[in-house]
Design a protein around this motif. Structure first.
Motif, mmCIF file in Angstrom:
data_model
loop_
_atom_site.group_PDB
_atom_site.id
_atom_site.type_symbol
_atom_site.label_atom_id
_atom_site.label_comp_id
_atom_site.label_asym_id
_atom_site.label_seq_id
_atom_site.Cartn_x
_atom_site.Cartn_y
_atom_site.Cartn_z
ATOM 1 N N LYS A 40 69.631 23.155 28.788
ATOM 2 C CA LYS A 40 69.566 23.531 27.381
ATOM 3 C C LYS A 40 68.181 24.007 27.008
ATOM 4 C CE LYS A 40 71.028 21.909 22.866
ATOM 5 N NZ LYS A 40 71.586 20.800 22.094
ATOM 6 N N ARG A 41 67.150 23.337 27.578
ATOM 7 C CA ARG A 41 65.786 23.740 27.259
ATOM 8 C C ARG A 41 65.435 25.070 27.905
ATOM 9 N NH1 ARG A 41 64.424 18.227 28.110
ATOM 10 N NH2 ARG A 41 63.730 18.736 30.220
ATOM 11 N N GLY A 42 65.734 25.203 29.181
ATOM 12 C CA GLY A 42 65.305 26.400 29.904
ATOM 13 C C GLY A 42 66.241 27.568 29.733
ATOM 14 N N GLY A 43 67.536 27.285 29.667
ATOM 15 C CA GLY A 43 68.510 28.352 29.535
ATOM 16 C C GLY A 43 68.752 29.048 30.857
ATOM 17 N N SER A 44 69.730 29.932 30.850
ATOM 18 C CA SER A 44 69.985 30.750 32.026
ATOM 19 C C SER A 44 69.753 32.199 31.656
ATOM 20 C CB SER A 44 71.433 30.549 32.494
ATOM 21 O OG SER A 44 72.327 30.922 31.470
ATOM 22 N N LYS A 45 69.249 32.940 32.586
ATOM 23 C CA LYS A 45 68.886 34.319 32.295
ATOM 24 C C LYS A 45 70.115 35.203 32.170
ATOM 25 C CE LYS A 45 65.548 37.840 33.577
ATOM 26 N NZ LYS A 45 64.490 38.227 34.521
ATOM 27 N N LYS A 46 70.210 35.860 31.043
ATOM 28 C CA LYS A 46 71.316 36.770 30.807
ATOM 29 C C LYS A 46 70.958 38.140 31.367
ATOM 30 C CE LYS A 46 74.122 38.640 27.054
ATOM 31 N NZ LYS A 46 74.279 38.718 25.578
ATOM 32 N N LYS A 47 71.826 38.683 32.173
ATOM 33 C CA LYS A 47 71.537 39.955 32.818
ATOM 34 C C LYS A 47 71.527 41.082 31.798
ATOM 35 C CE LYS A 47 72.921 42.760 36.775
ATOM 36 N NZ LYS A 47 73.930 42.928 37.853
ATOM 37 N N MET A 48 70.517 41.964 31.918
ATOM 38 C CA MET A 48 70.425 43.128 31.038
ATOM 39 C C MET A 48 71.523 44.126 31.361
ATOM 40 S SD MET A 48 66.575 44.495 30.411
ATOM 41 C CE MET A 48 65.540 43.779 29.159
ATOM 42 N N THR A 49 72.008 44.788 30.344
ATOM 43 C CA THR A 49 72.949 45.875 30.579
ATOM 44 C C THR A 49 72.176 47.076 31.104
ATOM 45 O OG1 THR A 49 72.698 46.812 28.363
ATOM 46 C CG2 THR A 49 74.362 45.067 28.643
ATOM 47 N N ALA A 50 72.877 48.033 31.651
ATOM 48 C CA ALA A 50 72.232 49.251 32.158
ATOM 49 C C ALA A 50 71.525 49.979 31.028
ATOM 50 C CB ALA A 50 73.284 50.158 32.805
ATOM 51 N N GLU A 51 72.140 49.979 29.843
ATOM 52 C CA GLU A 51 71.543 50.646 28.681
ATOM 53 C C GLU A 51 70.233 49.976 28.271
ATOM 54 O OE1 GLU A 51 72.849 52.150 24.188
ATOM 55 O OE2 GLU A 51 73.835 50.414 25.094
ATOM 56 N N GLN A 52 70.226 48.637 28.263
ATOM 57 C CA GLN A 52 69.015 47.899 27.909
ATOM 58 C C GLN A 52 67.915 48.111 28.942
ATOM 59 O OE1 GLN A 52 70.891 44.049 27.617
ATOM 60 N NE2 GLN A 52 70.667 43.997 25.392
ATOM 61 N N ALA A 53 68.288 48.126 30.223
ATOM 62 C CA ALA A 53 67.304 48.320 31.293
ATOM 63 C C ALA A 53 66.637 49.686 31.192
ATOM 64 C CB ALA A 53 67.979 48.147 32.645
ATOM 65 N N LEU A 54 67.421 50.717 30.922
ATOM 66 C CA LEU A 54 66.868 52.064 30.763
ATOM 67 C C LEU A 54 65.982 52.144 29.522
ATOM 68 C CD1 LEU A 54 69.954 54.284 31.716
ATOM 69 C CD2 LEU A 54 67.797 54.099 32.972
ATOM 70 N N ALA A 55 66.422 51.477 28.454
ATOM 71 C CA ALA A 55 65.630 51.468 27.218
ATOM 72 C C ALA A 55 64.294 50.781 27.448
ATOM 73 C CB ALA A 55 66.413 50.772 26.105
ATOM 74 N N LEU A 56 64.297 49.633 28.148
ATOM 75 C CA LEU A 56 63.065 48.911 28.436
ATOM 76 C C LEU A 56 62.128 49.744 29.294
ATOM 77 C CD1 LEU A 56 61.361 46.366 28.278
ATOM 78 C CD2 LEU A 56 62.618 45.466 30.247
ATOM 79 N N LYS A 57 62.677 50.451 30.266
ATOM 80 C CA LYS A 57 61.858 51.320 31.124
ATOM 81 C C LYS A 57 61.171 52.402 30.301
ATOM 82 C CE LYS A 57 62.205 54.237 35.286
ATOM 83 N NZ LYS A 57 61.758 55.515 34.714
ATOM 84 N N SER A 58 61.918 53.032 29.390
ATOM 85 C CA SER A 58 61.372 54.094 28.555
ATOM 86 C C SER A 58 60.295 53.567 27.610
ATOM 87 C CB SER A 58 62.502 54.749 27.748
ATOM 88 O OG SER A 58 61.991 55.727 26.873
ATOM 89 N N VAL A 59 60.573 52.423 26.980
ATOM 90 C CA VAL A 59 59.608 51.818 26.053
ATOM 91 C C VAL A 59 58.338 51.425 26.803
ATOM 92 C CG1 VAL A 59 59.163 49.800 24.590
ATOM 93 C CG2 VAL A 59 61.341 51.011 24.403
ATOM 94 N N SER A 60 58.491 50.802 27.970
ATOM 95 C CA SER A 60 57.343 50.339 28.746
ATOM 96 C C SER A 60 56.473 51.506 29.215
ATOM 97 C CB SER A 60 57.809 49.535 29.958
ATOM 98 O OG SER A 60 58.499 48.373 29.552
ATOM 99 N N GLU A 61 57.092 52.603 29.607
ATOM 100 C CA GLU A 61 56.333 53.775 30.046
ATOM 101 C C GLU A 61 55.431 54.280 28.934
ATOM 102 O OE1 GLU A 61 59.303 56.478 31.411
ATOM 103 O OE2 GLU A 61 59.413 55.600 33.421
ATOM 104 N N TRP A 62 55.955 54.260 27.700
ATOM 105 C CA TRP A 62 55.130 54.706 26.563
ATOM 106 C C TRP A 62 54.017 53.701 26.282
ATOM 107 C CZ3 TRP A 62 54.383 52.507 21.648
ATOM 108 C CH2 TRP A 62 53.650 53.305 20.760
ATOM 109 N N VAL A 63 54.348 52.418 26.306
ATOM 110 C CA VAL A 63 53.370 51.378 25.998
ATOM 111 C C VAL A 63 52.202 51.407 26.969
ATOM 112 C CG1 VAL A 63 52.984 48.871 25.925
ATOM 113 C CG2 VAL A 63 55.030 49.848 24.866
ATOM 114 N N TYR A 64 52.492 51.589 28.256
ATOM 115 C CA TYR A 64 51.455 51.505 29.291
ATOM 116 C C TYR A 64 50.893 52.869 29.677
ATOM 117 C CZ TYR A 64 52.960 46.680 29.749
ATOM 118 O OH TYR A 64 53.262 45.371 29.496
ATOM 119 N N LEU A 65 51.169 53.875 28.868
ATOM 120 C CA LEU A 65 50.748 55.248 29.168
ATOM 121 C C LEU A 65 49.249 55.378 29.405
ATOM 122 C CD1 LEU A 65 51.780 58.221 29.287
ATOM 123 C CD2 LEU A 65 51.271 58.380 26.851
ATOM 124 N N ASP A 66 48.446 54.685 28.606
ATOM 125 C CA ASP A 66 46.990 54.869 28.667
ATOM 126 C C ASP A 66 46.266 53.753 29.413
ATOM 127 O OD1 ASP A 66 47.477 52.860 26.928
ATOM 128 O OD2 ASP A 66 46.181 53.581 25.321
#
Length: 458
Positions: A40-66
């Motif tokens: 209950k404290r730690g939880g179990s990791k919920k797998k990202m959907t393909a859409e979420q994974a692609l979105a995170l990749k795109s967001v991260s690329e912009w964030v770490y651009l510089d």
């Protein structure tokens, strides 16, 4: 904050049973309960959907651009901080205030606190001023944080019925290069700030008439030099003078919208502000719609004026009614802590708003083309008129300094190349529009005394 995808694991059975109809031994039951609590404290990791994974990749690329460029400027310890391992979440804080308006912290301290809370992208959105952004940007370079230059603009909604008039705050988010026409935006904001002085003085006069002899000098001392006073400054003076017990009481009794000591200033009509934000290369977002008396009418009017989004998420979660309104009008769903640094249990902490990765992806999908055009306009303006002033406009918000002993114009091309590498992807920089600007820059000759120095392009 991007949702990290963790959920609490559910347990089977009730009481001391295992769900199969028989009792466990006390020792075994104790061990099972420990495991349940741990899950209950730690939880179990919920797998990202393909859409979420692609979105995170795109967001991260912009964030770490510089990041690589920034790291080159600092020592090894800072380099380690800046080039840290990319995690499975990126924390955005899209609503914060500093001492340049009614916040309690300097922009540098605000950035430091944001870093301590794991924030990777911070929008400084002081009331009616962007004066704190350069300091925030400089501090952010030390911590590997990306700054979104922003401002929270005070406006008025003025329907046909005068009694329905009410104040509305609009958040404007700009590119790393700042507004496309920053001089015009500064005049626009300066007029609002001038009105804030008149407004605060009127509040003090109204309090005096209510038998609360608050001194104007007390308010200005709290506000600080060069900062336009707001209601929070008046409220703080009231607390210090002993007229109210706390800030909440000051607002609840005297300073609330329409309250006995409330006053208005030179606020522009809200539709005009939204249109002006768009014209200067910004993304316009309605702040805290839950504070409005007539949110539906205002949102409908602002959508027609070109509003891009509205705050829907808070530290206590998504507000369904406003999320539904955003969906109904096709608006981005965003949010931020509205952090001021006043302390106490009633204030949300920096980075405490959990923004889903898909919401952040949608935000950047709308914002990046707008910011791209604004950056192009800023660089093009310099190419057409290569002055120190126009180059200073490029470096003002971008966190890139002109080295001592150098004229701005003498190192213009290098600075522009550096800024563009920090602000845009390689693909964006190689677009036909920017290639055309490079041709203009290659033909530019800058007067330096009696010598004309051509700026060469790569």
């Amino acid at each position: 904050m991007v949702d990290d995808g963790y959920v609490n694991a559910s347990s089977n059975g009730n009481g001391n049973g295992n769900g199969n109809g028989y009792q466990e031994s006390p020792r075994k039951t104790k061990d099972i309960n420990k495991k349940k609590k741990k899950k209950k404290r730690g939880g179990s990791k919920k797998k990202m959907t393909a859409e979420q994974a692609l979105a995170l990749k795109s967001v991260s690329e912009w964030v770490y651009l510089d990041r690589q460029l920034v790291a080159d400027d600092f020592d090894f310890e800072v380099h380690k901080t800046v080039m840290m391992r990319r995690e499975d979440k990126v924390v955005f804080e899209l609503h914060s205030h500093s001492k340049f308006s009614d916040g309690f912290l300097s922009p540098s301290k605000l950035v430091e606190r944001a870093h301590g809370n794991g924030v990777k992208v911070l929008a400084l959105t002081d009331h009616d001023t962007m004066s704190g952004v350069p300091e925030a940007t400089e501090a952010a370079r030390r911590f590997g944080i990306k700054i979104i230059p922003g401002v929270e603009i005070s406006t008025m909604f003025s329907p046909r019925i005068p009694e329905a008039e009410e104040p509305v705050h609009i958040l404007a988010y700009y590119s790393s290069g700042g507004p496309a026409r920053s001089d015009e935006l500064e005049k626009f904001l300066a007029n609002i700030r001038d009105g804030r002085y008149l407004r605060a003085k009127d509040m003090v006069l109204k309090l005096n008439k209510l038998k609360l002899p608050l001194k104007w000098e007390h308010v200005t001392r709290i506000t600080g030099k060069g900062v336009a006073p707001g209601r929070l400054h008046v409220a703080r003076a009231m607390v210090e003078a002993g007229y109210v017990e706390n800030l909440k009481q000051a607002f609840a009794r005297y300073l609330y919208d329409g309250g006995p000591a409330y006053s208005t200033g030179n606020e522009p009509i809200v539709e005009e502000a939204v249109q002006f934000i768009r014209e200067t290369g910004g993304v316009a977002v309605l702040a805290h719609p839950w504070a409005l008396k007539n949110p539906v009418a205002i949102i409908r009017r602002l959508k027609d004026a070109g509003l891009h989004g509205m705050e829907v998420y808070r530290s206590d979660g998504k507000l369904a009614v406003y999320s539904d309104l955003a969906d109904a009008y096709g608006l981005l769903k965003l949010g931020g802590s509205d952090y001021h640094g006043r302390g106490g249990h009633g204030e949300s902490e920096l980075g405490s708003v959990n923004l889903p990765v898909l919401a952040l992806h949608d935000f950047l999908k709308v914002a990046r083309p707008i910011w791209y055009r604004a950056i192009k306009d800023i660089i093009e303006r310099y190419a057409e008129e290569p002055s120190d002033l126009n180059l200073a406009m490029i470096t003002k918000f971008g966190g890139t300094k002109i080295l001592k002993g150098n004229s701005a114009t003498s190192c213009g091309k290098d600075l522009i190349d550096r800024c563009l590498s920090m602000w845009l992807t390689t693909e964006e920089r190689q677009a036909a529009e920017f290639e055309a600007i490079k041709v203009k820059l290659s033909c530019v000759e800058i007067n330096q005394g009696e010598t004309r120095v051509p700026i060469e392009s790569h």
